[in-house]
Design a protein around this motif. Structure first.
Motif, PDB file in Angstrom:
ATOM      1  N   LYS A   1      73.185   3.626  11.521  1.00  0.00           N
ATOM      2  CA  LYS A   1      73.388   3.106  12.872  1.00  0.00           C
ATOM      3  C   LYS A   1      74.095   4.171  13.689  1.00  0.00           C
ATOM      4  O   LYS A   1      75.205   4.593  13.356  1.00  0.00           O
ATOM      5  CB  LYS A   1      74.226   1.822  12.831  1.00  0.00           C
ATOM      6  CG  LYS A   1      74.581   1.277  14.210  1.00  0.00           C
ATOM      7  CD  LYS A   1      75.616   0.169  14.095  1.00  0.00           C
ATOM      8  CE  LYS A   1      76.216  -0.135  15.453  1.00  0.00           C
ATOM      9  NZ  LYS A   1      77.392  -1.010  15.356  1.00  0.00           N
ATOM     10  N   ARG A   2      73.452   4.630  14.747  1.00  0.00           N
ATOM     11  CA  ARG A   2      73.978   5.724  15.562  1.00  0.00           C
ATOM     12  C   ARG A   2      74.987   5.222  16.588  1.00  0.00           C
ATOM     13  O   ARG A   2      75.020   4.034  16.938  1.00  0.00           O
ATOM     14  CB  ARG A   2      72.820   6.437  16.259  1.00  0.00           C
ATOM     15  CG  ARG A   2      71.799   7.078  15.308  1.00  0.00           C
ATOM     16  CD  ARG A   2      72.302   8.391  14.791  1.00  0.00           C
ATOM     17  NE  ARG A   2      72.500   9.327  15.889  1.00  0.00           N
ATOM     18  CZ  ARG A   2      71.507  10.063  16.418  1.00  0.00           C
ATOM     19  NH1 ARG A   2      70.280   9.976  15.932  1.00  0.00           N
ATOM     20  NH2 ARG A   2      71.751  10.893  17.407  1.00  0.00           N
ATOM     21  N   ASP A   3      75.794   6.139  17.110  1.00  0.00           N
ATOM     22  CA  ASP A   3      76.745   5.793  18.161  1.00  0.00           C
ATOM     23  C   ASP A   3      76.212   6.145  19.547  1.00  0.00           C
ATOM     24  O   ASP A   3      76.950   6.080  20.540  1.00  0.00           O
ATOM     25  CB  ASP A   3      78.087   6.484  17.921  1.00  0.00           C
ATOM     26  CG  ASP A   3      77.956   7.999  17.764  1.00  0.00           C
ATOM     27  OD1 ASP A   3      76.826   8.512  17.880  1.00  0.00           O
ATOM     28  OD2 ASP A   3      78.980   8.662  17.500  1.00  0.00           O
ATOM     29  N   GLN A   4      74.930   6.488  19.614  1.00  0.00           N
ATOM     30  CA  GLN A   4      74.253   6.706  20.888  1.00  0.00           C
ATOM     31  C   GLN A   4      72.858   6.105  20.815  1.00  0.00           C
ATOM     32  O   GLN A   4      72.161   6.259  19.812  1.00  0.00           O
ATOM     33  CB  GLN A   4      74.142   8.200  21.225  1.00  0.00           C
ATOM     34  CG  GLN A   4      75.466   8.854  21.586  1.00  0.00           C
ATOM     35  CD  GLN A   4      75.282  10.306  22.000  1.00  0.00           C
ATOM     36  OE1 GLN A   4      74.483  11.036  21.417  1.00  0.00           O
ATOM     37  NE2 GLN A   4      76.018  10.726  23.010  1.00  0.00           N
ATOM     38  N   PHE A   5      72.453   5.421  21.876  1.00  0.00           N
ATOM     39  CA  PHE A   5      71.137   4.792  21.909  1.00  0.00           C
ATOM     40  C   PHE A   5      70.019   5.807  22.154  1.00  0.00           C
ATOM     41  O   PHE A   5      70.224   6.845  22.785  1.00  0.00           O
ATOM     42  CB  PHE A   5      71.054   3.775  23.055  1.00  0.00           C
ATOM     43  CG  PHE A   5      71.713   2.460  22.780  1.00  0.00           C
ATOM     44  CD1 PHE A   5      71.349   1.692  21.675  1.00  0.00           C
ATOM     45  CD2 PHE A   5      72.676   1.956  23.641  1.00  0.00           C
ATOM     46  CE1 PHE A   5      71.948   0.470  21.434  1.00  0.00           C
ATOM     47  CE2 PHE A   5      73.275   0.738  23.413  1.00  0.00           C
ATOM     48  CZ  PHE A   5      72.910  -0.009  22.306  1.00  0.00           C
ATOM     49  N   LEU A   6      68.850   5.452  21.684  1.00  0.00           N
ATOM     50  CA  LEU A   6      67.603   6.035  22.170  1.00  0.00           C
ATOM     51  C   LEU A   6      66.911   4.928  22.947  1.00  0.00           C
ATOM     52  O   LEU A   6      66.674   3.839  22.408  1.00  0.00           O
ATOM     53  CB  LEU A   6      66.701   6.497  21.022  1.00  0.00           C
ATOM     54  CG  LEU A   6      65.295   6.943  21.437  1.00  0.00           C
ATOM     55  CD1 LEU A   6      65.355   8.222  22.268  1.00  0.00           C
ATOM     56  CD2 LEU A   6      64.388   7.135  20.225  1.00  0.00           C
ATOM     57  N   THR A   7      66.607   5.175  24.206  1.00  0.00           N
ATOM     58  CA  THR A   7      65.937   4.180  25.045  1.00  0.00           C
ATOM     59  C   THR A   7      64.449   4.500  25.124  1.00  0.00           C
ATOM     60  O   THR A   7      64.068   5.631  25.448  1.00  0.00           O
ATOM     61  CB  THR A   7      66.541   4.147  26.456  1.00  0.00           C
ATOM     62  OG1 THR A   7      67.936   3.824  26.359  1.00  0.00           O
ATOM     63  CG2 THR A   7      65.856   3.103  27.322  1.00  0.00           C
ATOM     64  N   LEU A   8      63.631   3.504  24.821  1.00  0.00           N
ATOM     65  CA  LEU A   8      62.181   3.660  24.867  1.00  0.00           C
ATOM     66  C   LEU A   8      61.579   2.673  25.857  1.00  0.00           C
ATOM     67  O   LEU A   8      61.970   1.504  25.900  1.00  0.00           O
ATOM     68  CB  LEU A   8      61.560   3.416  23.486  1.00  0.00           C
ATOM     69  CG  LEU A   8      61.933   4.381  22.365  1.00  0.00           C
ATOM     70  CD1 LEU A   8      61.271   3.940  21.068  1.00  0.00           C
ATOM     71  CD2 LEU A   8      61.523   5.806  22.710  1.00  0.00           C
ATOM     72  N   ALA A   9      60.621   3.160  26.640  1.00  0.00           N
ATOM     73  CA  ALA A   9      59.891   2.295  27.568  1.00  0.00           C
ATOM     74  C   ALA A   9      58.673   1.721  26.859  1.00  0.00           C
ATOM     75  O   ALA A   9      58.036   2.392  26.046  1.00  0.00           O
ATOM     76  CB  ALA A   9      59.463   3.092  28.804  1.00  0.00           C
ATOM     77  N   GLY A  10      58.363   0.482  27.165  1.00  0.00           N
ATOM     78  CA  GLY A  10      57.198  -0.140  26.540  1.00  0.00           C
ATOM     79  C   GLY A  10      56.630  -1.236  27.408  1.00  0.00           C
ATOM     80  O   GLY A  10      57.128  -1.533  28.495  1.00  0.00           O
ATOM     81  N   GLU A  11      55.561  -1.844  26.907  1.00  0.00           N
ATOM     82  CA  GLU A  11      54.950  -2.962  27.626  1.00  0.00           C
ATOM     83  C   GLU A  11      54.224  -3.867  26.633  1.00  0.00           C
ATOM     84  O   GLU A  11      53.827  -3.429  25.547  1.00  0.00           O
ATOM     85  CB  GLU A  11      53.965  -2.475  28.680  1.00  0.00           C
ATOM     86  CG  GLU A  11      52.744  -1.763  28.140  1.00  0.00           C
ATOM     87  CD  GLU A  11      51.758  -1.401  29.239  1.00  0.00           C
ATOM     88  OE1 GLU A  11      51.409  -2.292  30.027  1.00  0.00           O
ATOM     89  OE2 GLU A  11      51.361  -0.225  29.307  1.00  0.00           O
ATOM     90  N   THR A  12      54.080  -5.119  26.988  1.00  0.00           N
ATOM     91  CA  THR A  12      53.344  -6.052  26.154  1.00  0.00           C
ATOM     92  C   THR A  12      51.856  -5.694  26.177  1.00  0.00           C
ATOM     93  O   THR A  12      51.309  -5.343  27.221  1.00  0.00           O
ATOM     94  CB  THR A  12      53.541  -7.496  26.628  1.00  0.00           C
ATOM     95  OG1 THR A  12      53.225  -7.586  28.031  1.00  0.00           O
ATOM     96  CG2 THR A  12      54.969  -7.945  26.401  1.00  0.00           C
ATOM     97  N   LYS A  13      51.229  -5.782  25.012  1.00  0.00           N
ATOM     98  CA  LYS A  13      49.843  -5.321  24.906  1.00  0.00           C
ATOM     99  C   LYS A  13      49.128  -6.049  23.778  1.00  0.00           C
ATOM    100  O   LYS A  13      49.738  -6.367  22.750  1.00  0.00           O
ATOM    101  CB  LYS A  13      49.844  -3.808  24.634  1.00  0.00           C
ATOM    102  CG  LYS A  13      48.505  -3.109  24.789  1.00  0.00           C
ATOM    103  CD  LYS A  13      48.710  -1.601  24.678  1.00  0.00           C
ATOM    104  CE  LYS A  13      47.441  -0.840  24.955  1.00  0.00           C
ATOM    105  NZ  LYS A  13      47.651   0.636  24.887  1.00  0.00           N
ATOM    106  N   ALA A  14      47.849  -6.332  23.981  1.00  0.00           N
ATOM    107  CA  ALA A  14      47.002  -6.892  22.923  1.00  0.00           C
ATOM    108  C   ALA A  14      46.199  -5.757  22.302  1.00  0.00           C
ATOM    109  O   ALA A  14      45.542  -4.995  23.024  1.00  0.00           O
ATOM    110  CB  ALA A  14      46.067  -7.958  23.485  1.00  0.00           C
ATOM    111  N   ILE A  15      46.265  -5.625  20.987  1.00  0.00           N
ATOM    112  CA  ILE A  15      45.559  -4.559  20.278  1.00  0.00           C
ATOM    113  C   ILE A  15      44.333  -5.152  19.579  1.00  0.00           C
ATOM    114  O   ILE A  15      44.451  -6.091  18.803  1.00  0.00           O
ATOM    115  CB  ILE A  15      46.469  -3.887  19.235  1.00  0.00           C
ATOM    116  CG1 ILE A  15      47.745  -3.342  19.901  1.00  0.00           C
ATOM    117  CG2 ILE A  15      45.722  -2.763  18.508  1.00  0.00           C
ATOM    118  CD1 ILE A  15      47.510  -2.264  20.922  1.00  0.00           C
ATOM    119  N   PHE A  16      43.172  -4.578  19.887  1.00  0.00           N
ATOM    120  CA  PHE A  16      41.901  -5.072  19.335  1.00  0.00           C
ATOM    121  C   PHE A  16      41.374  -4.132  18.251  1.00  0.00           C
ATOM    122  O   PHE A  16      41.712  -2.963  18.202  1.00  0.00           O
ATOM    123  CB  PHE A  16      40.870  -5.216  20.442  1.00  0.00           C
ATOM    124  CG  PHE A  16      41.198  -6.307  21.422  1.00  0.00           C
ATOM    125  CD1 PHE A  16      40.697  -7.591  21.273  1.00  0.00           C
ATOM    126  CD2 PHE A  16      42.036  -6.039  22.513  1.00  0.00           C
ATOM    127  CE1 PHE A  16      41.002  -8.588  22.168  1.00  0.00           C
ATOM    128  CE2 PHE A  16      42.348  -7.042  23.419  1.00  0.00           C
ATOM    129  CZ  PHE A  16      41.835  -8.317  23.247  1.00  0.00           C
TER     130      PHE A  16
END
Length: 230
Positions: free
Chosen positions: A215-230
């Motif tokens: 567990k790190r003492d600094q975050f990594l922030t990631l951008a994402g979105e809801t998605k349906a995978i076919f």
């Protein structure tokens, strides 16, 4: 004032119509393999770098664990025989897999594709040569069928689905970190924590496994979105 209220109501009505059309389209078309929170591909390098340094910290804490050290070296050298990158980075919300009954679940019915948000990552679970997973706190309003939201970051001898088993072993049903997980400790980045647990992984046989936590003492922030995978 009336004109503004009318315009706002018109916009709201158009938005609700769009959302309902999206849901109806999902019901009519081919079933997705799974619904997920999908992390943008452009962030892969930052994720790999953050994970790589997390593994360095882990190796420094347990330099005498030969299997761990070899596993970390294999990751650093990009040895595909030892570690493979998943097809994409995502957090599964609902696995459908051709099962039409899944379309009757609340998660499926309420799913809206294209909802964008960020997640903060600070914690990884590692079983040398088998699997690496990140602990995830999903944005508010986004639900998952799994007991513990996560993202598989590397696969070795085990398939990606085993990430579920690893998190449930530590964080649910009498696991050693249930209280900390329920308190949200692993969704924070307040202090560095590196630990090792030796116990069988649920659904993966009776043999005890070395499960490492970073567990790190600094975050990594990631951008994402809801998605349906076919």
């Amino acid at each position: 004032m009336r004109a503004r209220i009318a315009a706002a109501l018109f916009f709201l009505g158009a938005l609700l119509t769009y959302v309902e059309c999206k849901r109806r389209h999902m019901r009519r078309t081919k079933l997705p393999t799974y619904l997920c929170f999908y992390y943008e591909d452009a962030q892969d390098h930052e994720l790999h770098k953050y994970l790589g340094y997390s593994l360095e910290l882990l190796g420094a804490k347990f330099p005498g664990d030969g299997e761990l050290v070899e596993s970390i070296l294999a990751f650093q050298k990009h040895e595909r025989k030892a570690w493979r990158k998943p097809d994409n980075y995502h957090t599964t919300l609902l696995y459908v897999g051709g099962n039409k009954s899944q379309t009757e679940t609340d998660i499926y019915k309420n799913f809206i594709p294209g909802v964008k948000d960020n997640v903060n990552i600070s914690t990884f679970l590692i079983i040398p040569n088998k699997i690496i997973a990140a602990v995830i706190e999903l944005p508010k309003g986004i639900e998952t069928q799994n007991q513990c939201a996560h993202m598989t970051t590397a696969v070795g001898e085990w398939k990606a689905v085993a990430s579920n088993n690893v998190l449930e072993t530590l964080f649910t049903d009498g696991g050693p970190l249930v209280a900390e997980y329920d308190d949200g400790d692993f969704f924070k980045a307040d202090e560095l924590q590196i630990d090792k647990y030796v116990l069988p992984v649920k659904g993966m046989g009776d043999e005890p496994q070395n499960i490492y936590l970073v567990k790190r003492d600094q975050f990594l922030t990631l951008a994402g979105e809801t998605k349906a995978i076919f």
